[in-house]
Design a protein around this motif. Structure first.
Motif, PDB file in Angstrom:
ATOM      1  N   ASP A 130     -91.975  13.561 -15.562  1.00  0.00           N
ATOM      2  CA  ASP A 130     -90.969  14.303 -16.311  1.00  0.00           C
ATOM      3  C   ASP A 130     -89.793  13.397 -16.663  1.00  0.00           C
ATOM      4  N   THR A 187     -92.917  18.066 -25.208  1.00  0.00           N
ATOM      5  CA  THR A 187     -92.058  16.976 -25.642  1.00  0.00           C
ATOM      6  C   THR A 187     -90.987  17.507 -26.581  1.00  0.00           C
ATOM      7  N   GLN A 218     -91.654  12.736 -30.715  1.00  0.00           N
ATOM      8  CA  GLN A 218     -92.174  13.762 -29.820  1.00  0.00           C
ATOM      9  C   GLN A 218     -93.699  13.850 -29.876  1.00  0.00           C
ATOM     10  N   SER A 278    -100.570   8.926 -28.088  1.00  0.00           N
ATOM     11  CA  SER A 278     -99.887   9.319 -29.310  1.00  0.00           C
ATOM     12  C   SER A 278    -100.780  10.252 -30.109  1.00  0.00           C
ATOM     13  N   SER A 336     -86.067  12.957 -29.522  1.00  0.00           N
ATOM     14  CA  SER A 336     -85.068  12.177 -28.789  1.00  0.00           C
ATOM     15  C   SER A 336     -84.604  10.945 -29.549  1.00  0.00           C
ATOM     16  N   TYR A 361     -95.472  11.453 -28.871  1.00  0.00           N
ATOM     17  CA  TYR A 361     -95.886  10.494 -27.859  1.00  0.00           C
ATOM     18  C   TYR A 361     -95.751  11.091 -26.459  1.00  0.00           C
ATOM     19  N   VAL A 362     -96.667  10.689 -25.584  1.00  0.00           N
ATOM     20  CA  VAL A 362     -96.579  11.016 -24.164  1.00  0.00           C
ATOM     21  C   VAL A 362     -96.499   9.698 -23.400  1.00  0.00           C
ATOM     22  N   ARG A 363     -95.392   9.516 -22.721  1.00  0.00           N
ATOM     23  CA  ARG A 363     -95.094   8.277 -21.981  1.00  0.00           C
ATOM     24  C   ARG A 363     -95.659   8.408 -20.574  1.00  0.00           C
ATOM     25  N   VAL A 423     -98.446  18.648 -22.025  1.00  0.00           N
ATOM     26  CA  VAL A 423     -97.121  18.051 -21.905  1.00  0.00           C
ATOM     27  C   VAL A 423     -96.224  18.616 -23.001  1.00  0.00           C
ATOM     28  N   ASP A 473     -86.809  14.603 -21.983  1.00  0.00           N
ATOM     29  CA  ASP A 473     -87.482  15.053 -23.205  1.00  0.00           C
ATOM     30  C   ASP A 473     -88.994  15.142 -23.059  1.00  0.00           C
ATOM     31  N   GLN A 474     -89.493  15.098 -21.838  1.00  0.00           N
ATOM     32  CA  GLN A 474     -90.927  15.199 -21.575  1.00  0.00           C
ATOM     33  C   GLN A 474     -91.135  15.981 -20.283  1.00  0.00           C
TER      34      GLN A 474
END
Length: 270
Positions: A30, A82, A229, A191, A85, A231-233, A80, A33-34
């Motif tokens: 977390d 998002t 948004q 992504s 940001s 993307y998932v990091r 997830v 923004d995720q």
């Protein structure tokens, strides 16, 4: 945005393996923004899983499996949430000061050609503008491809190519950013958007650079813009090797084959 991710990794071995020990950096954390709504890792054989964190604060799962093992499938699935940001990372786990990420690695060492390119691309602007200009310059110079990266190829070696995968583009950006004094690091994740010659989503890699007074900002040189948004990091490292989704060892002879299948979907809410 709510993103649904299904990531399946299948290893096949030409000779059954006696033992596998794997570190899985496949669980996102977390941030402001995720938000991880759900997440699970499933293994298709008898294996022991132990959750931990690595030195950079990435969530890791240690996998221990006793053989004989002819193949093993690692299945990761979750959702997830998002939020926009502008690429700025807020609320992430930060174990080290930014200057640690000025440290070069064999994969991200800037040679004279990379240094000259970085200086030319970033001259005469405020820090954030210089990094945006560098990101765009890397994007404009190369054609992104989505074939599997050449194992062990450095940023300097990739710089001589025309068709370059996302991992190597991130390494080039990182090497150039460090060459002009900006801390930078590799990011592994997912992504929603794909481009170039991609036919389906693959594990994705991009970069983050530190801007004094603003913090870490995510740049994707395979698109030329900041991460969004979409993307998932998942994990960070000094280079792709330090943020690899799967790393470890096996006890046994023979070769291995790898198949990866990923689906990423945006789920309508409301």
């Amino acid at each position: 945005m709510r993103l649904s991710i299904d990531h399946r990794t299948l290893y096949r071995f030409s000779t059954p393996q006696t033992r596998l020990v794997q570190m899985l950096r496949m669980t996102p954390s977390d941030t402001h923004d995720q938000t991880i709504a759900s997440w699970r890792i499933d293994i298709d054989c008898d294996a022991r899983l132990k959750n931990a964190q690595d030195g950079f604060g990435n969530k890791v799962t240690m996998l221990y499996a006793e053989g004989p093992i002819s193949e093993i499938e690692i299945c990761v699935a979750g959702e997830v949430l998002t939020a926009p940001s502008a690429g700025v990372i807020d609320g992430s786990v930060e174990r080290f000061p930014p200057y640690l990420f000025l440290r070069p690695t064999p994969l991200t060492l800037a040679d004279p050609a990379l240094t000259a390119f970085a200086l030319d691309a970033t001259s005469g602007s405020p820090a954030l503008d210089r990094l945006h200009a560098l990101n765009r310059a890397v994007f404009d110079r190369f054609t992104v491809c989505h074939r599997r990266p050449v194992q062990g190829r450095s940023a300097a070696e990739a710089f001589a190519e025309t068709l370059v995968p996302a991992r190597d583009l991130a390494h080039i950006f990182i090497a150039c950013a460090r060459a002009v004094g900006a801390p930078a690091r590799y990011v592994s994740g997912y992504s929603l958007r794909i481009g170039g010659d991609a036919q389906k989503p693959t594990p994705h890699g991009w970069a983050e650079a530190h801007v004094e007074g603003l913090g870490w900002v995510a740049f994707d040189p395979s698109t030329g813009v900041c991460a969004t948004q979409d993307y998932v990091r998942v994990s960070i490292g000094l280079d792709a090797a330090g943020a690899a989704p799967v790393a470890g060892s096996r006890l046994g002879e023979g070769n291995e084959e790898l198949d990866v299948d990923i689906s990423i979907d945006a789920i309508a809410e409301g």
